[in-house]
Design a protein around this motif. Structure first.
Motif, mmCIF file in Angstrom:
data_model
loop_
_atom_site.group_PDB
_atom_site.id
_atom_site.type_symbol
_atom_site.label_atom_id
_atom_site.label_comp_id
_atom_site.label_asym_id
_atom_site.label_seq_id
_atom_site.Cartn_x
_atom_site.Cartn_y
_atom_site.Cartn_z
ATOM 1 N N ILE A 377 4.432 -8.326 -14.731
ATOM 2 C CA ILE A 377 3.571 -9.180 -13.897
ATOM 3 C C ILE A 377 4.414 -9.808 -12.791
ATOM 4 O O ILE A 377 5.531 -10.271 -13.044
ATOM 5 C CB ILE A 377 2.912 -10.281 -14.760
ATOM 6 N N PRO A 378 3.891 -9.866 -11.555
ATOM 7 C CA PRO A 378 4.639 -10.518 -10.463
ATOM 8 C C PRO A 378 5.017 -11.945 -10.823
ATOM 9 O O PRO A 378 4.197 -12.678 -11.412
ATOM 10 C CB PRO A 378 3.639 -10.472 -9.298
ATOM 11 N N GLU A 379 6.240 -12.322 -10.461
ATOM 12 C CA GLU A 379 6.758 -13.637 -10.828
ATOM 13 C C GLU A 379 5.904 -14.778 -10.283
ATOM 14 O O GLU A 379 5.752 -15.807 -10.929
ATOM 15 C CB GLU A 379 8.205 -13.791 -10.314
ATOM 16 N N ASN A 380 5.339 -14.601 -9.063
ATOM 17 C CA ASN A 380 4.571 -15.693 -8.452
ATOM 18 C C ASN A 380 3.251 -15.965 -9.173
ATOM 19 O O ASN A 380 2.606 -16.989 -8.952
ATOM 20 C CB ASN A 380 4.309 -15.426 -6.961
ATOM 21 N N LEU A 381 2.827 -15.030 -10.064
ATOM 22 C CA LEU A 381 1.583 -15.240 -10.815
ATOM 23 C C LEU A 381 1.839 -15.744 -12.236
ATOM 24 O O LEU A 381 0.889 -16.113 -12.940
ATOM 25 C CB LEU A 381 0.780 -13.935 -10.886
ATOM 26 N N MET A 382 3.100 -15.760 -12.664
ATOM 27 C CA MET A 382 3.410 -16.172 -14.029
ATOM 28 C C MET A 382 3.019 -17.622 -14.349
ATOM 29 O O MET A 382 2.567 -17.902 -15.464
ATOM 30 C CB MET A 382 4.904 -15.962 -14.312
ATOM 31 N N PRO A 383 3.157 -18.586 -13.402
ATOM 32 C CA PRO A 383 2.719 -19.955 -13.730
ATOM 33 C C PRO A 383 1.243 -20.026 -14.108
ATOM 34 O O PRO A 383 0.859 -20.778 -15.011
ATOM 35 C CB PRO A 383 3.003 -20.731 -12.429
ATOM 36 N N ILE A 397 -8.958 -17.585 -12.888
ATOM 37 C CA ILE A 397 -8.545 -18.307 -11.678
ATOM 38 C C ILE A 397 -8.615 -17.340 -10.500
ATOM 39 O O ILE A 397 -8.024 -16.263 -10.536
ATOM 40 C CB ILE A 397 -7.108 -18.865 -11.820
ATOM 41 N N LEU A 398 -9.346 -17.730 -9.463
ATOM 42 C CA LEU A 398 -9.495 -16.909 -8.267
ATOM 43 C C LEU A 398 -8.548 -17.449 -7.191
ATOM 44 O O LEU A 398 -8.571 -18.642 -6.871
ATOM 45 C CB LEU A 398 -10.944 -16.949 -7.765
ATOM 46 N N LYS A 426 -6.556 -12.200 -5.394
ATOM 47 C CA LYS A 426 -5.869 -12.103 -6.689
ATOM 48 C C LYS A 426 -6.698 -12.818 -7.748
ATOM 49 O O LYS A 426 -7.292 -13.857 -7.480
ATOM 50 C CB LYS A 426 -4.470 -12.727 -6.602
ATOM 51 N N VAL A 427 -6.704 -12.246 -8.950
ATOM 52 C CA VAL A 427 -7.455 -12.824 -10.068
ATOM 53 C C VAL A 427 -6.561 -12.844 -11.300
ATOM 54 O O VAL A 427 -5.933 -11.839 -11.639
ATOM 55 C CB VAL A 427 -8.735 -12.011 -10.374
ATOM 56 N N VAL A 428 -6.476 -14.014 -11.953
ATOM 57 C CA VAL A 428 -5.769 -14.135 -13.230
ATOM 58 C C VAL A 428 -6.767 -14.694 -14.237
ATOM 59 O O VAL A 428 -7.354 -15.751 -13.991
ATOM 60 C CB VAL A 428 -4.553 -15.081 -13.113
ATOM 61 N N PRO A 461 -7.848 2.695 -10.134
ATOM 62 C CA PRO A 461 -8.110 2.178 -8.781
ATOM 63 C C PRO A 461 -7.020 2.593 -7.805
ATOM 64 O O PRO A 461 -5.858 2.774 -8.185
ATOM 65 C CB PRO A 461 -8.112 0.662 -8.998
ATOM 66 N N LYS A 462 -7.375 2.735 -6.545
ATOM 67 C CA LYS A 462 -6.407 3.160 -5.527
ATOM 68 C C LYS A 462 -5.650 1.973 -4.929
ATOM 69 O O LYS A 462 -4.466 2.070 -4.631
ATOM 70 C CB LYS A 462 -7.139 3.911 -4.414
ATOM 71 N N LYS A 463 -6.335 0.855 -4.755
ATOM 72 C CA LYS A 463 -5.725 -0.283 -4.059
ATOM 73 C C LYS A 463 -5.431 -1.465 -4.983
ATOM 74 O O LYS A 463 -4.567 -2.278 -4.687
ATOM 75 C CB LYS A 463 -6.640 -0.748 -2.927
ATOM 76 N N THR A 464 -6.164 -1.583 -6.058
ATOM 77 C CA THR A 464 -6.018 -2.746 -6.941
ATOM 78 C C THR A 464 -4.958 -2.490 -8.011
ATOM 79 O O THR A 464 -5.046 -1.514 -8.755
ATOM 80 C CB THR A 464 -7.357 -3.087 -7.616
ATOM 81 N N LYS A 465 -3.956 -3.363 -8.098
ATOM 82 C CA LYS A 465 -2.937 -3.289 -9.153
ATOM 83 C C LYS A 465 -3.378 -4.195 -10.307
ATOM 84 O O LYS A 465 -3.858 -5.298 -10.072
ATOM 85 C CB LYS A 465 -1.584 -3.748 -8.621
ATOM 86 N N PHE A 466 -3.176 -3.725 -11.540
ATOM 87 C CA PHE A 466 -3.608 -4.535 -12.677
ATOM 88 C C PHE A 466 -2.473 -4.659 -13.689
ATOM 89 O O PHE A 466 -1.676 -3.741 -13.889
ATOM 90 C CB PHE A 466 -4.872 -3.955 -13.320
ATOM 91 N N TYR A 467 -2.432 -5.848 -14.345
ATOM 92 C CA TYR A 467 -1.381 -6.181 -15.304
ATOM 93 C C TYR A 467 -2.003 -6.873 -16.514
ATOM 94 O O TYR A 467 -3.088 -7.447 -16.418
ATOM 95 C CB TYR A 467 -0.350 -7.139 -14.677
ATOM 96 N N THR A 468 -1.297 -6.833 -17.637
ATOM 97 C CA THR A 468 -1.746 -7.551 -18.836
ATOM 98 C C THR A 468 -0.607 -8.397 -19.375
ATOM 99 O O THR A 468 0.562 -8.070 -19.207
ATOM 100 C CB THR A 468 -2.207 -6.568 -19.930
ATOM 101 N N PHE A 469 -0.967 -9.505 -20.046
ATOM 102 C CA PHE A 469 0.071 -10.401 -20.548
ATOM 103 C C PHE A 469 -0.012 -10.612 -22.057
ATOM 104 O O PHE A 469 0.835 -11.284 -22.645
ATOM 105 C CB PHE A 469 0.011 -11.767 -19.838
ATOM 106 N N ALA A 470 -1.022 -10.077 -22.743
ATOM 107 C CA ALA A 470 -1.135 -10.296 -24.196
ATOM 108 C C ALA A 470 -0.353 -9.231 -24.965
ATOM 109 O O ALA A 470 -0.157 -8.129 -24.475
ATOM 110 C CB ALA A 470 -2.596 -10.273 -24.598
#
Length: 470
Positions: A377-383, A397-398, A426-428, A461-470
């Motif tokens: 996950i990108p560091e700037n989204l970790m908080p 969070i939008l 961005k969506v978390v 998806p072509k443009k959307t990057k997705f990540y998971t944290f669980a």
């Protein structure tokens, strides 16, 4: 004279009044009301037949009480006269003409002029028409609205029913199978109500007896019991807690049923869900024992999950770590010559066979590799991720390009909020990334989405990057 004043005065008149004679007068001197009334009776007496004598007409109730309104100015008396009549048009006109003949009131000269004869029935009919029109318009509007709402409800119900499928013998929502979180409700109508609120991962128990399929599902998936706020809901909840492994409990407001709740009320109830440790009942019979057993089962479920994760992690590390022999071979630029002096051709053949085995092993590893590799996950989204992990309630969070928080929503409402959102990039959220959600993000040009888990994705998806944290 005001209309209200007229109405009050007419209230004492017979209901048979048809016409109202309006007259004005001017008197050269100062007189009182009784003088005016006395002059009307006195000076019209004998002018007409006995049938039209003013005094006799009033005694017989065919003429009402005479109303006089006067004022004084410059030594003269001016005012108006009103005479209610239940005579016919001809007789009323004759009576009005007779009143105009009065030329002396008290000791003073006077002049009376008939202003108009008002048809009371016409005025009543006018009011009746206006009121009837208002009533009809209101009635038609309400009936049309009810019919329109009924048609909309039937259409919504038909659409919702067509999306409800079955899991064995139990009705389920359209996203039940792919979701890691399931919401257990009482019946099919509750599933339809939840779908109207955008909650689509539901399953119905269809009664107080808990099916074995529900018991098995609750051991594997995170389970929320969402039941009516009455005694019936209590009974089903106790059955669920006795035999299945429930994680959270949500209830409809006291005395209400889930199927009768509005979409906003359903979302509100689910957002207020509590863990089994904090559940309460309307009736406390056997409650303590039931809750204790439910807590034990949930703890055992969580322990099993943790052990499974611990067992899986070393295996993954061993699979990814090269063996000591492989590392030794990688260090050598070519095979080492044996003491027996192996020929160059033999060495080449052995080297070729070794290379073939490594290539075959590599292909085999590629075939065994999972379809989805978990990126960092990108560091700037970790908080934002850490903040969501610490919360009990599931939220989303939008964010915009500058990581400015635009909105915070419940996970159940995330899809609907994204459909109408603007400037979100961005969506978390603490939920499951589904194919439907990824398609929407692609459509809305959202470049990053981070969720707790991910379901099976068929279309990348072509443009959307997705990540998971669980």
């Amino acid at each position: 004279m005001t209309n209200n004043h007229k109405t009050n005065e007419m209230a004492d008149e017979p209901s048979t009044t048809k016409y109202l004679i309006h007259a004005t007068f001017t008197i050269d001197g100062l007189v009182e009301k009784p003088d005016v009334v006395g002059a009307l009776f006195g000076q019209t007496e004998g002018l007409l037949t006995d049938d039209l004598d003013l005094r006799e007409l009033q005694k017989g109730g065919r003429v009402g009480r005479i109303q006089v309104h006067l004022s004084f100015r410059g030594g003269k008396t001016r005012g108006t006269i009103e005479i209610p009549s239940s005579l016919d048009k001809v007789e009323t006109s004759i009576l009005a003409a007779a009143i105009e003949t009065v030329d002396r009131i008290g000791p003073c000269n006077a002049k009376i002029k008939i202003k108009n004869i008002e048809d009371i029935r016409r005025e009543k009919m006018k009011k009746i028409r206006e009121r009837a029109s208002e009533l009809l318009q209101k009635w038609t509007s309400e009936s049309t609205q009810e019919s329109s709402e009924l048609a909309d409800e039937v259409l919504r119900a038909a659409r919702t029913s067509s999306q409800i499928s079955n899991y064995g013998q139990l009705p389920v929502g359209p996203e039940f199978r792919e979701s890691e979180i399931i919401i257990i409700v009482e019946g099919r109508a509750d599933i339809a109500a939840c779908m109207r609120a955008g909650v689509r991962n539901t399953i119905a128990v269809k009664g107080a007896k808990v099916p074995k399929s529900i018991v098995d599902l609750t051991k594997k998936k995170t389970s929320i019991a969402f039941l009516d706020g009455d005694r019936g809901g209590d009974l089903i909840l106790k059955e669920l807690l006795m035999y299945s492994t429930i994680d959270y409990v949500a209830r409809a407001p006291k005395g209400k049923e889930v199927e009768d709740l509005k979409p906003d009320e359903i979302i509100d109830c689910l957002s207020k869900k509590v863990p089994v440790e904090k559940v309460s009942f309307i009736t406390d019979i056997h409650a303590k024992e039931i809750i204790e057993n439910a807590i034990k089962r949930r703890k055992a479920k969580l322990d099993t999950k943790e052990k499974t994760v611990v067992r899986q992690q070393p295996a993954e590390r061993v699979k990814s770590r090269p063996s000591p022999v492989s590392r030794e071979r990688e260090k050598r630029p070519y095979p080492r010559t044996s003491d027996r002096g192996t020929s160059r051709s033999s060495r080449s053949q052995n080297h070729g066979r070794s290379s073939d085995r490594r290539r075959q092993s590599y292909r085999s590893d590629r075939r065994r590799a999972p379809a989805y590799q978990k990126p960092r996950i990108p560091e700037n989204l970790m908080p934002f991720v850490k903040e969501l992990e610490e919360k009990e309630q599931q939220e989303g969070i939008l964010l915009d390009d500058n990581l400015k928080q635009l909105k915070r929503v419940a996970v159940e409402k995330l899809y609907d909020e994204l459909k109408k959102a603007k400037k979100v990039t961005k969506v978390v959220f603490d939920g499951i990334i589904t194919q439907r959600l990824l398609d929407l993000c692609e459509e809305k040009e959202i470049n990053t989405i981070v969720g707790a888990k991910i379901s099976e994705i068929e279309k990348q998806p072509k443009k959307t990057k997705f990540y998971t944290f669980a």
